[in-house]
Design an enzyme around this catalytic site. Structure first.
Site, PDB file in Angstrom:
ATOM      1  N   SER A   4       0.795  -1.235   0.000  1.00  0.00           N
ATOM      2  CA  SER A   4       0.000   0.000   0.000  1.00  0.00           C
ATOM      3  C   SER A   4       0.823   1.277   0.000  1.00  0.00           C
ATOM      4  O   SER A   4       1.598   1.516   0.925  1.00  0.00           O
ATOM      5  CB  SER A   4      -0.888   0.034   1.248  1.00  0.00           C
ATOM      6  OG  SER A   4      -1.736  -1.062   1.261  1.00  0.00           O
ATOM      7  N   HIS A  35      -3.100   0.728  -5.098  1.00  0.00           N
ATOM      8  CA  HIS A  35      -2.466  -0.454  -5.683  1.00  0.00           C
ATOM      9  C   HIS A  35      -2.559  -0.365  -7.199  1.00  0.00           C
ATOM     10  O   HIS A  35      -3.457  -0.954  -7.798  1.00  0.00           O
ATOM     11  CB  HIS A  35      -3.149  -1.736  -5.191  1.00  0.00           C
ATOM     12  CG  HIS A  35      -3.073  -1.908  -3.709  1.00  0.00           C
ATOM     13  ND1 HIS A  35      -2.043  -2.573  -3.096  1.00  0.00           N
ATOM     14  CD2 HIS A  35      -3.869  -1.468  -2.725  1.00  0.00           C
ATOM     15  CE1 HIS A  35      -2.233  -2.549  -1.793  1.00  0.00           C
ATOM     16  NE2 HIS A  35      -3.332  -1.882  -1.541  1.00  0.00           N
ATOM     17  N   TYR A  59      -9.130  -9.627   1.924  1.00  0.00           N
ATOM     18  CA  TYR A  59     -10.326  -8.837   2.285  1.00  0.00           C
ATOM     19  C   TYR A  59     -11.109  -8.364   1.063  1.00  0.00           C
ATOM     20  O   TYR A  59     -12.252  -7.934   1.175  1.00  0.00           O
ATOM     21  CB  TYR A  59      -9.981  -7.659   3.200  1.00  0.00           C
ATOM     22  CG  TYR A  59      -9.098  -6.566   2.603  1.00  0.00           C
ATOM     23  CD1 TYR A  59      -9.567  -5.711   1.617  1.00  0.00           C
ATOM     24  CD2 TYR A  59      -7.808  -6.382   3.064  1.00  0.00           C
ATOM     25  CE1 TYR A  59      -8.766  -4.712   1.083  1.00  0.00           C
ATOM     26  CE2 TYR A  59      -6.993  -5.392   2.551  1.00  0.00           C
ATOM     27  CZ  TYR A  59      -7.476  -4.562   1.555  1.00  0.00           C
ATOM     28  OH  TYR A  59      -6.685  -3.575   1.029  1.00  0.00           O
ATOM     29  N   ASN A 209       1.061   3.944  11.063  1.00  0.00           N
ATOM     30  CA  ASN A 209       0.225   4.489  12.157  1.00  0.00           C
ATOM     31  C   ASN A 209       0.438   3.682  13.416  1.00  0.00           C
ATOM     32  O   ASN A 209       0.900   2.537  13.348  1.00  0.00           O
ATOM     33  CB  ASN A 209      -1.263   4.399  11.750  1.00  0.00           C
ATOM     34  CG  ASN A 209      -1.676   2.985  11.393  1.00  0.00           C
ATOM     35  OD1 ASN A 209      -1.442   2.519  10.266  1.00  0.00           O
ATOM     36  ND2 ASN A 209      -2.276   2.288  12.344  1.00  0.00           N
ATOM     37  N   HIS A 221      -7.708   4.690   5.851  1.00  0.00           N
ATOM     38  CA  HIS A 221      -6.916   4.129   4.754  1.00  0.00           C
ATOM     39  C   HIS A 221      -6.120   5.238   4.063  1.00  0.00           C
ATOM     40  O   HIS A 221      -4.977   5.035   3.661  1.00  0.00           O
ATOM     41  CB  HIS A 221      -7.855   3.425   3.770  1.00  0.00           C
ATOM     42  CG  HIS A 221      -7.139   2.632   2.713  1.00  0.00           C
ATOM     43  ND1 HIS A 221      -6.172   1.688   3.012  1.00  0.00           N
ATOM     44  CD2 HIS A 221      -7.232   2.639   1.368  1.00  0.00           C
ATOM     45  CE1 HIS A 221      -5.706   1.150   1.888  1.00  0.00           C
ATOM     46  NE2 HIS A 221      -6.333   1.721   0.883  1.00  0.00           N
TER      47      HIS A 221
HETATM   48  N1  HPA Z   1      -4.111  -2.362  11.064  1.00  0.00           N
HETATM   49  C1  HPA Z   1      -4.146  -3.251  10.049  1.00  0.00           C
HETATM   50  N2  HPA Z   1      -3.556  -3.050   8.892  1.00  0.00           N
HETATM   51  C2  HPA Z   1      -2.866  -1.913   8.730  1.00  0.00           C
HETATM   52  C3  HPA Z   1      -2.784  -0.941   9.745  1.00  0.00           C
HETATM   53  C4  HPA Z   1      -3.428  -1.185  10.971  1.00  0.00           C
HETATM   54  O1  HPA Z   1      -3.391  -0.385  11.929  1.00  0.00           O
HETATM   55  N3  HPA Z   1      -2.034   0.073   9.251  1.00  0.00           N
HETATM   56  C5  HPA Z   1      -1.665  -0.266   7.995  1.00  0.00           C
HETATM   57  N4  HPA Z   1      -2.176  -1.470   7.668  1.00  0.00           N
END
Ligand code: HPA
Length: 246
Positions: A4, A35, A59, A209, A221
């Protein structure tokens, strides 16, 4: 393989060809933002590299075999090494957003494996050893590359969840308790398929994050993609230096 928001890191390559996944028949394609989806053939420091920009996720409704497809193609083409990257949340609060982290091991909490079901034996044994899935040799080279770039490179355990919703604070406390430092929604299916084919793996997470409950900010996201883009340059420098040490 770039995750990502990280595809720009492929700029460390001198590009010979860049092919959208849409031009390759049968290639599973993601509709997720961030993507773009292309296969780049290029070179770095005299080595030939195939870069996968974009991947598919469970997902989105894809199967574990779909997630493993690209790695299996590269394995059949003769790739001996896979560098896999992803965006991840920090479960361990010592890992700072914006930093790169070497994956030392993983927890597959996606309740799936590309080795389950019919067809997997075409790629190797079904019962694959995962005790050193993330090559100690390549981790050590990556640490040396980071030192040469003057970059910090922590190490951690990556927990893969299904997503696509972010976790609850209770789930993050659970992940921390079972030994996770990072959480994300990708990577482990590709890694399992690559290990089955005897491919040596380096995994790098980009911490985008702090995981749920570790910061007052709600997760989004968009924030994950933006944070990915901010570390693309560092990732490109690290990979170029790493390639020079191989
Ligand atoms: N959780 C799950 N997937 C992720 C996260 C998160 O905090 N950050 C980036 N991908």
């Amino acid at each position: 393989m770039f995750g990502s928001g990280l595809s720009g890191a492929a700029r460390f390559l001198e590009v010979d060809a860049s092919i959208p996944f849409s031009r390759i028949s049968g290639w599973p394609r993601s509709a997720a933002a961030g993507h773009p989806g292309r296969l780049i053939a290029g070179r770095v420091r005299g080595r030939r590299v195939l870069a996968l920009c974009g991947r598919v996720h469970l997902y989105e409704g894809f199967s574990a075999a779909d997630a493993a497809f690209a790695v299996r193609v590269l394995g059949k083409l003769g790739a001996g090494m896979l560098v896999v990257t992803n965006a991840a949340g920090a479960v361990n609060p010592a890992l700072a957003p914006g930093s790169l982290v070497l994956i030392r091991d993983h927890l597959n909490l996606q309740a799936a494996s590309p080795l389950a079901g019919a067809g997997a034996e075409a790629f190797g044994t079904r019962f694959v050893d995962m005790s050193e899935a993330y090559s100690p040799r390549l981790r050590s080279l990556a640490r040396e590359a980071a030192a040469r770039c003057g970059m910090e490179l922590a190490e951690g355990v990556y927990a893969a969840v299904l997503g696509p919703n972010f976790e609850t604070p209770a789930e993050i406390r659970f992940l921390r308790t079972i030994g996770a430092d990072l959480v994300g929604m990708s990577t482990v299916q590709e890694v399992i398929a690559a290990r089955q084919m005897g491919i040596e793996i380096l995994g790098i997470s980009c911490v985008t994050n702090l995981a749920a409950g570790l910061s007052p900010e709600p997760l989004s996201h968009t924030e994950v993609l933006e944070a990915g883009r901010r570390v693309e340059d560092a990732l490109a420098r690290l990979l170029a230096e790493f390639a020079g040490l191989l």
